[in-house]
Design a protein around this motif. Structure first.
Motif, PDB file in Angstrom:
ATOM      1  N   ASP A 174       0.837  -1.205   0.000  1.00 46.82           N
ATOM      2  CA  ASP A 174       0.000   0.000   0.000  1.00 46.82           C
ATOM      3  C   ASP A 174       0.875   1.259   0.000  1.00 46.82           C
ATOM      4  OD1 ASP A 174      -1.785   2.058   0.437  1.00 46.82           O
ATOM      5  OD2 ASP A 174      -2.957   0.980   1.957  1.00 46.82           O
ATOM      6  N   GLU A 176      -0.006   4.326  -0.498  1.00 46.70           N
ATOM      7  CA  GLU A 176      -0.636   5.445   0.206  1.00 46.70           C
ATOM      8  C   GLU A 176      -0.382   5.366   1.702  1.00 46.70           C
ATOM      9  OE1 GLU A 176      -2.192   8.303  -0.811  1.00 46.70           O
ATOM     10  OE2 GLU A 176      -1.341   7.664  -2.720  1.00 46.70           O
ATOM     11  N   LYS A 179       3.076   6.416   2.217  1.00 51.00           N
ATOM     12  CA  LYS A 179       3.171   7.871   2.064  1.00 51.00           C
ATOM     13  C   LYS A 179       2.700   8.573   3.334  1.00 51.00           C
ATOM     14  CE  LYS A 179       1.678  11.785  -0.764  1.00 51.00           C
ATOM     15  NZ  LYS A 179       0.846  12.236  -1.922  1.00 51.00           N
ATOM     16  N   ASP A 180       1.662   8.035   3.983  1.00 52.75           N
ATOM     17  CA  ASP A 180       1.187   8.615   5.247  1.00 52.75           C
ATOM     18  C   ASP A 180       2.296   8.595   6.303  1.00 52.75           C
ATOM     19  OD1 ASP A 180      -1.312   9.238   4.314  1.00 52.75           O
ATOM     20  OD2 ASP A 180      -2.295   7.456   5.136  1.00 52.75           O
TER      21      ASP A 180
END
Length: 294
Positions: A174, A176, A179-180
Motif C-alpha cells: 500500500d 498510500e 506515504k502517510d
C-alpha cells in the motif's frame, strides 16, 4: 602533448573549474594553458567556478522510484528564488534519474560519470546549468533504497521539496499507507525507527542526564531509578518513529497503527534542505552604513 596531473592542477587553481573539465580543456588545446583558460571561460565553466566559494544552502529535495528501487536526492542553490526556477527543478529531477539508473556509490563518483550514461560528465552538466541560472548549484547528497515486491515505498515532498522523505514498509504494498508514514516523518522528524536502533551508548548517556535532572530536583535516590526509566520512555517517544503518536490519529502510536494493518517500518530517510550547512547572514543596511562612515 601529454597532459600531466600538475597541468590539470594548475588550470584548476587558475579557474576553479572541475578536474575533468580542466583535463578536457587542456587536451582540446594541446596543453596551452592560456588557451585552456579562455576555453573554460567561453564555455561558462570558469564563470561557474567563480561562484565556488559562495554558500549554497537553499534548493530542493526530490524523490523518484522505479520498480523496486528509489532515490531521495538534495540539490542546493544559493537562493530560494532559484529553487523555484523551472530550469533548476528540471535539473534536480534529471540528477535523480541519473543516480537511479547509473548507480554511483557516492556524490564524488556521480560527478565523474557520463550524464545518464552517454552525456557530458555530470560535473560539467551541472556547471552548464550554473552558467545559465547564475548561481552556485551543488549535488549535495542522495540515498538509494531497494525493496521487495511485497513491500511499499512511501514518497513525500513537503513545501514543494523543502523537506523530502522516503520510507519503506514491510508486509504491505500500500503506497498510500507508506506515504502517510512519510508525511509523519516529515512533520515530526524522528531520529530512529524503533528502540533497537538506538545505541546503548546513547541510551546510557540519556539515562545519566535524566538521573542528574531528578537528583537536582531533590528527588530521593531510592525512587530516582524508577523515575529515570519512566522519563526514558518519554525520550523514546520523542526520537523513535514507532513510539510516536501518529500525526493523522493522535490516539494511536505509529507502530500499533501499522501493526493493525500487518505492516512495519523497515527504514526511512528524511532530508531537509540546507540542514547542517552554516549559512552566511548578510545585513545590507549595516554594510551600507559602515561604508558611509568611512
Amino acid at each position: 602533448m601529454a597532459i600531466t596531473a600538475s597541468m590539470v592542477k594548475e588550470l584548476r587553481e587558475k579557474t576553479g573549474a572541475g578536474m575533468m573539465d580542466c583535463k578536457k580543456a587542456l587536451t582540446e588545446v594541446d596543453g596551452d594553458m592560456e588557451k585552456a583558460v579562455d576555453l573554460l571561460r567561453e564555455k561558462g565553466i570558469a564563470k561557474a567556478a567563480k561562484k565556488a566559494d559562495r554558500i549554497a544552502a537553499e534548493g530542493l529535495t526530490f524523490v523518484k522510484s522505479e520498480g523496486n528501487k528509489a532515490v531521495l536526492i538534495e540539490v542546493n542553490s544559493e537562493t530560494d528564488f532559484v529553487a523555484k526556477n523551472e530550469a533548476f527543478q528540471v535539473l534536480v529531477k534529471e540528477l535523480a534519474e541519473h543516480v537511479l539508473t547509473e548507480n554511483p556509490a557516492n556524490v564524488e563518483e556521480a560527478l565523474t560519470q557520463a550524464f545518464k550514461g552517454d552525456g557530458p560528465v555530470v560535473e560539467e552538466y551541472i556547471n552548464t546549468a550554473v552558467a545559465k541560472i547564475g548561481e552556485k548549484l551543488t549535488l549535495r547528497r542522495f540515498t538509494v533504497i531497494e525493496k521487495t515486491d511485497a513491500d511499499a515505498f512511501g514518497e513525500y515532498l513537503h513545501m514543494g521539496g523543502r523537506i523530502g522523505v522516503l520510507t519503506v514498509l514491510n508486509g504491505t504494498t500500500d503506497a498510500e499507507l507508506a506515504k502517510d508514514i512519510a508525511m509523519h516523518v516529515a512533520a515530526i522528524n524522528p531520529t530512529y525507527v524503533d528502540r533497537t536502533s538506538v545505541s546503548e551508548e546513547t541510551i546510557n548517556h540519556e539515562r545519566e542526564i535524566l538521573k542528574q535532572q531528578a537528583l537536582n530536583e531533590g528527588k530521593p535516590e531510592k525512587i530516582v531509578e524508577k523515575m529515570v526509566e519512566g522519563r526514558l520512555s518519554k525520550f523514546f517517544e520523542q526520537v523513535c518513529l514507532v513510539d510516536q503518536p501518529f500525526v493523522k490519529d493522535g490516539d494511536q502510536k505509529v507502530g500499533k497503527f501499522l501493526q493493525a494493518k500487518g505492516a512495519s517500518v523497515q527504514t526511512f530517510i528524511r532530508y531537509e534542505v540546507g540542514e547542517g550547512i552554516e549559512k552566511r547572514v548578510d545585513n545590507f543596511a549595516d554594510e551600507v552604513m559602515s561604508q558611509v562612515k568611512k
